[in-house]
Design an enzyme around this catalytic site. Structure first.
Site, PDB file in Angstrom:
ATOM      1  N   CYS A 114     -16.905   5.391   7.654  1.00 32.53           N
ATOM      2  CA  CYS A 114     -16.265   6.638   7.210  1.00 32.53           C
ATOM      3  C   CYS A 114     -17.378   7.661   6.967  1.00 32.53           C
ATOM      4  O   CYS A 114     -17.728   7.952   5.821  1.00 32.53           O
ATOM      5  CB  CYS A 114     -15.499   6.304   5.931  1.00 32.53           C
ATOM      6  SG  CYS A 114     -14.551   7.638   5.256  1.00 32.53           S
ATOM      7  N   LYS A 127      -7.436  23.485   7.118  1.00 32.92           N
ATOM      8  CA  LYS A 127      -7.578  22.210   6.394  1.00 32.92           C
ATOM      9  C   LYS A 127      -6.986  22.335   4.973  1.00 32.92           C
ATOM     10  O   LYS A 127      -6.282  21.446   4.509  1.00 32.92           O
ATOM     11  CB  LYS A 127      -9.059  21.793   6.334  1.00 32.92           C
ATOM     12  CG  LYS A 127      -9.255  20.371   5.793  1.00 32.92           C
ATOM     13  CD  LYS A 127     -10.660  19.854   6.042  1.00 32.92           C
ATOM     14  CE  LYS A 127     -10.896  18.514   5.359  1.00 32.92           C
ATOM     15  NZ  LYS A 127     -10.863  17.366   6.232  1.00 32.92           N
ATOM     16  N   GLY A 171      -7.278   9.183   8.563  1.00 33.44           N
ATOM     17  CA  GLY A 171      -5.895   9.322   8.119  1.00 33.44           C
ATOM     18  C   GLY A 171      -4.965   9.573   9.298  1.00 33.44           C
ATOM     19  O   GLY A 171      -3.874   8.990   9.387  1.00 33.44           O
ATOM     20  N   GLY A 196       0.829  -1.208   0.000  1.00 34.31           N
ATOM     21  CA  GLY A 196       0.000   0.000   0.000  1.00 34.31           C
ATOM     22  C   GLY A 196       0.857   1.248   0.000  1.00 34.31           C
ATOM     23  O   GLY A 196       1.829   1.343   0.768  1.00 34.31           O
ATOM     24  N   GLY A 203      -0.912   4.878   5.336  1.00 32.89           N
ATOM     25  CA  GLY A 203      -0.319   3.814   6.151  1.00 32.89           C
ATOM     26  C   GLY A 203       1.020   3.357   5.602  1.00 32.89           C
ATOM     27  O   GLY A 203       2.014   3.268   6.336  1.00 32.89           O
ATOM     28  N   CYS A 243      -9.403  16.005  13.751  1.00 34.07           N
ATOM     29  CA  CYS A 243      -9.778  16.211  12.354  1.00 34.07           C
ATOM     30  C   CYS A 243     -10.575  17.490  12.192  1.00 34.07           C
ATOM     31  O   CYS A 243     -11.115  18.032  13.160  1.00 34.07           O
ATOM     32  CB  CYS A 243     -10.546  15.016  11.817  1.00 34.07           C
ATOM     33  SG  CYS A 243     -12.051  14.683  12.677  1.00 34.07           S
TER      34      CYS A 243
HETATM   35  C1  LIG Z   1     -13.858  10.549   0.903  1.00 35.45           C
HETATM   36  C2  LIG Z   1     -12.959  10.381   2.099  1.00 35.45           C
HETATM   37  C3  LIG Z   1     -12.633  11.484   2.889  1.00 35.45           C
HETATM   38  C4  LIG Z   1     -11.832  11.318   4.004  1.00 35.45           C
HETATM   39  N1  LIG Z   1     -11.517  12.422   4.769  1.00 35.45           N
HETATM   40  C5  LIG Z   1     -10.685  12.293   5.817  1.00 35.45           C
HETATM   41  C6  LIG Z   1     -10.307  13.433   6.582  1.00 35.45           C
HETATM   42  O1  LIG Z   1     -10.763  14.552   6.316  1.00 35.45           O
HETATM   43  N2  LIG Z   1      -9.451  13.258   7.615  1.00 35.45           N
HETATM   44  C7  LIG Z   1      -8.937  12.024   7.923  1.00 35.45           C
HETATM   45  O2  LIG Z   1      -8.143  11.917   8.868  1.00 35.45           O
HETATM   46  N3  LIG Z   1      -9.279  10.919   7.225  1.00 35.45           N
HETATM   47  C8  LIG Z   1     -10.132  11.024   6.183  1.00 35.45           C
HETATM   48  N4  LIG Z   1     -10.480   9.933   5.449  1.00 35.45           N
HETATM   49  C9  LIG Z   1      -9.928   8.619   5.838  1.00 35.45           C
HETATM   50  C10 LIG Z   1      -8.532   8.413   5.246  1.00 35.45           C
HETATM   51  O3  LIG Z   1      -8.532   8.757   3.883  1.00 35.45           O
HETATM   52  C11 LIG Z   1      -8.129   6.960   5.453  1.00 35.45           C
HETATM   53  O4  LIG Z   1      -8.029   6.754   6.836  1.00 35.45           O
HETATM   54  C12 LIG Z   1      -6.789   6.671   4.817  1.00 35.45           C
HETATM   55  O5  LIG Z   1      -6.823   6.875   3.420  1.00 35.45           O
HETATM   56  C13 LIG Z   1      -6.394   5.233   5.121  1.00 35.45           C
HETATM   57  O6  LIG Z   1      -5.110   5.023   4.630  1.00 35.45           O
HETATM   58  P1  LIG Z   1      -4.578   3.562   4.319  1.00 35.45           P
HETATM   59  O7  LIG Z   1      -3.129   3.711   4.023  1.00 35.45           O
HETATM   60  O8  LIG Z   1      -5.005   2.619   5.382  1.00 35.45           O
HETATM   61  O9  LIG Z   1      -5.393   3.073   3.004  1.00 35.45           O
HETATM   62  P2  LIG Z   1      -5.758   3.767   1.631  1.00 35.45           P
HETATM   63  O10 LIG Z   1      -5.624   5.233   1.671  1.00 35.45           O
HETATM   64  O11 LIG Z   1      -7.071   3.206   1.230  1.00 35.45           O
HETATM   65  O12 LIG Z   1      -4.651   3.206   0.618  1.00 35.45           O
HETATM   66  C14 LIG Z   1      -4.559   1.871   0.238  1.00 35.45           C
HETATM   67  C15 LIG Z   1      -3.303   1.650  -0.585  1.00 35.45           C
HETATM   68  O13 LIG Z   1      -3.192   0.245  -0.888  1.00 35.45           O
HETATM   69  C16 LIG Z   1      -3.002   0.054  -2.268  1.00 35.45           C
HETATM   70  N5  LIG Z   1      -3.595  -1.248  -2.621  1.00 35.45           N
HETATM   71  C17 LIG Z   1      -4.868  -1.674  -2.397  1.00 35.45           C
HETATM   72  N6  LIG Z   1      -5.000  -2.940  -2.838  1.00 35.45           N
HETATM   73  C18 LIG Z   1      -3.795  -3.315  -3.340  1.00 35.45           C
HETATM   74  C19 LIG Z   1      -3.291  -4.519  -3.946  1.00 35.45           C
HETATM   75  N7  LIG Z   1      -4.051  -5.598  -4.129  1.00 35.45           N
HETATM   76  N8  LIG Z   1      -2.004  -4.536  -4.345  1.00 35.45           N
HETATM   77  C20 LIG Z   1      -1.200  -3.447  -4.161  1.00 35.45           C
HETATM   78  N9  LIG Z   1      -1.615  -2.320  -3.606  1.00 35.45           N
HETATM   79  C21 LIG Z   1      -2.894  -2.243  -3.192  1.00 35.45           C
HETATM   80  C22 LIG Z   1      -3.710   1.268  -2.911  1.00 35.45           C
HETATM   81  O14 LIG Z   1      -3.212   1.488  -4.225  1.00 35.45           O
HETATM   82  C23 LIG Z   1      -3.300   2.364  -1.927  1.00 35.45           C
HETATM   83  O15 LIG Z   1      -1.989   2.808  -2.220  1.00 35.45           O
HETATM   84  C24 LIG Z   1     -11.318  10.049   4.339  1.00 35.45           C
HETATM   85  C25 LIG Z   1     -11.632   8.940   3.537  1.00 35.45           C
HETATM   86  C26 LIG Z   1     -12.445   9.102   2.428  1.00 35.45           C
HETATM   87  C27 LIG Z   1     -12.779   7.901   1.572  1.00 35.45           C
END
Ligand SMILES: Cc1cc2nc3c(=O)[nH]c(=O)nc-3n(C[C@H](O)[C@H](O)[C@H](O)COP(=O)(O)OP(=O)(O)OC[C@H]3O[C@@H](n4cnc5c(N)ncnc54)[C@H](O)[C@@H]3O)c2cc1C
Length: 404
Positions: free
Chosen positions: A161, A381, A313, A9, A13, A345
């Site tokens: 979410c 923000k 996030g 990913g 994270g 947030c």
């Molecule tokens: C619309 C929206 C608004 C948001 N607003 C906020 C906010 O204002 N403040 C806040 O704190 N949080 C917010 N969030 C939450 C925040 O975006 C998430 O907590 C955060 O993106 C999680 O990060 P992550 O690294 O766990 O996963 P993700 O961001 O989902 O990233 C997943 C990663 O894994 C990769 N991946 C997935 N499957 C595979 C695979 N099979 N092989 C290889 N790579 C793969 C993807 O390409 C990506 O790089 C929001 C979320 C959304 C959807």
């Protein structure tokens, strides 16, 4: 010999884990490979702004390869197909990667199938959960501005979410008022939360009263403990409420783990999330960690309509730091420190923002939550988005105490 760490990913994270590990372990001690199916990092919290037409995807994303190279982290633009925890090997569409430590940060799969008609692709409903869906929603919002009509915004049973549903409904209301079209668009907000501002974390201080007042003064009708059952052309069916007319229906879906994680034997729970301990280590499998949305977190409480734990996030980055510290500590023969998750947030309301801080996320809490509203929070923000994108695209990590 250098320890092999594989990170799955390339979002909050994955990038934070890579950065924190490299800070603690030089290339002679750890060979770090980050695998992501998308070659670009996208600042997901800005997707509501993409949907409302004030951002392009290009503006909120960058290529991962450059900043990772700068940190001496190998980047593999590959799609993970499965994880063999016995052999300690990750299989992708192009290669096999052996690991000593594996950090899974693959985020979510939108379980759109939970609400028939929640597209895009298989129905008229929209959600902002991925860059493509946000662009598709932006086209639908443009359509609404030329053909105004009633709309339903909100979240489905089991959603976690929910913040972006509020941002979208306030953002749309603001946009319509700027265009002098608000009088032609009745807006209804539907949420599985037992009260406004529960947000999957049991509420936060006076956020409930603030959101109730804000929706009411903007003439936005709302239903709490609402279960959206179906979206069709022209209406949204809500259990116990009936059909609500809607020419634009936006519903945040419940989430599950991505197929590669959900389908790997022994790795994940029934929803495809990975059970972890307080250091984000897999509850059973040695050497495996999960951070961010990929990690399983139980809901804070049972509610009449299910609402799941929010993994923001800011929380994702806290989990990544704890996991990276633990890996570095284990290489030296210790255990890393643990810490309760807190959350900070900013919820965008179109013309102002609400800043919320809870510590810890799960009630009861040590501190009375901070909830404050004002135009400055929206500016903060926006500033945070810019600063984060600049820092991360140059291989730096921004301290993320404020702004999310
Ligand atoms: C619309 C929206 C608004 C948001 N607003 C906020 C906010 O204002 N403040 C806040 O704190 N949080 C917010 N969030 C939450 C925040 O975006 C998430 O907590 C955060 O993106 C999680 O990060 P992550 O690294 O766990 O996963 P993700 O961001 O989902 O990233 C997943 C990663 O894994 C990769 N991946 C997935 N499957 C595979 C695979 N099979 N092989 C290889 N790579 C793969 C993807 O390409 C990506 O790089 C929001 C979320 C959304 C959807």
């Amino acid at each position: 010999m250098a320890v092999r760490v594989v990170i799955l990913g390339g979002s909050f994270g994955g990038l934070t884990t890579a950065h924190e590990l490299r800070r603690r372990l030089g290339p002679d001690r750890a060979e770090i490979t980050l695998i992501a199916s998308d070659p670009r990092f996208t600042f997901i919290p800005s997707l509501p702004w993409v949907a409302l037409g004030s951002r392009s995807l290009d503006r909120i994303s960058f290529e991962l390869s450059g900043p990772l190279r700068a940190q001496q982290v190998r980047f593999a633009h590959e799609t993970v197909l499965g994880i063999d925890a016995d052999r300690k090997v990750v299989s992708t569409d192009r290669a096999q990667h052996a690991y000593d430590f594996l950090v899974v940060a693959t985020g979510h799969r939108s379980a759109n199938e939970a609400v028939p008609g929640l597209g895009p692709g298989d129905g008229p409903g929209h959600s902002p959960m991925s860059p493509l869906e946000a662009e598709e929603l932006a086209a639908a919002v443009r359509g609404l501005l030329t053909h105004p009509g009633p709309v339903v915004f909100g979240a489905a049973p089991g959603a976690s979410c929910i913040g972006p549903a509020y941002e979208l409904v306030f953002g749309l209301d603001h946009l319509l008022r700027l265009r002098k079209l608000r009088h032609r668009v009745p807006i209804t907000f539907v949420t599985p939360e037992p009260f406004l501002g529960h947000l999957g974390m049991g509420g936060a201080g006076k956020i409930r009263q603030l959101l109730e007042g804000a929706l009411e003064e903007r003439d936005i009708g709302y239903h709490t403990s609402a279960a959206v059952r179906r979206i069709s052309e022209g209406e949204v069916e809500v259990e116990g409420v009936g059909p609500i007319p809607s020419v634009l229906s936006v519903v945040i879906p419940p989430l599950g783990g991505v197929p590669a994680v959900a389908g790997s034997p022994g790795l994940a729970n029934a929803k495809g999330f990975i059970g972890v301990d307080s250091r984000y280590r897999h509850v059973r499998l040695d050497g495996i960690y999960a951070v961010g949305v990929a990690a399983a977190m139980p809901p804070v409480e049972e509610t009449p309509v299910p609402v799941n734990f929010p993994k923001t996030g800011h929380m994702t980055e806290q989990m990544a730091v704890i996991a990276a510290r633990d890996i570095a500590a284990r290489i030296s023969g210790h255990d890393g420190a643990t810490a309760e998750l807190s959350a900070r947030c900013v919820l965008d309301m179109g013309d102002r923002g609400v800043y919320m801080a809870v510590d810890p996320v799960r009630p009861p809490r040590n501190r009375i939550p901070t909830v404050t509203v004002g135009r400055r929070w929206r500016l903060i923000k926006v500033g945070f988005e810019r600063a984060y994108l600049w820092s991360a695209s140059h291989g730096h990590r921004l301290p993320t105490a404020l702004g999310w």
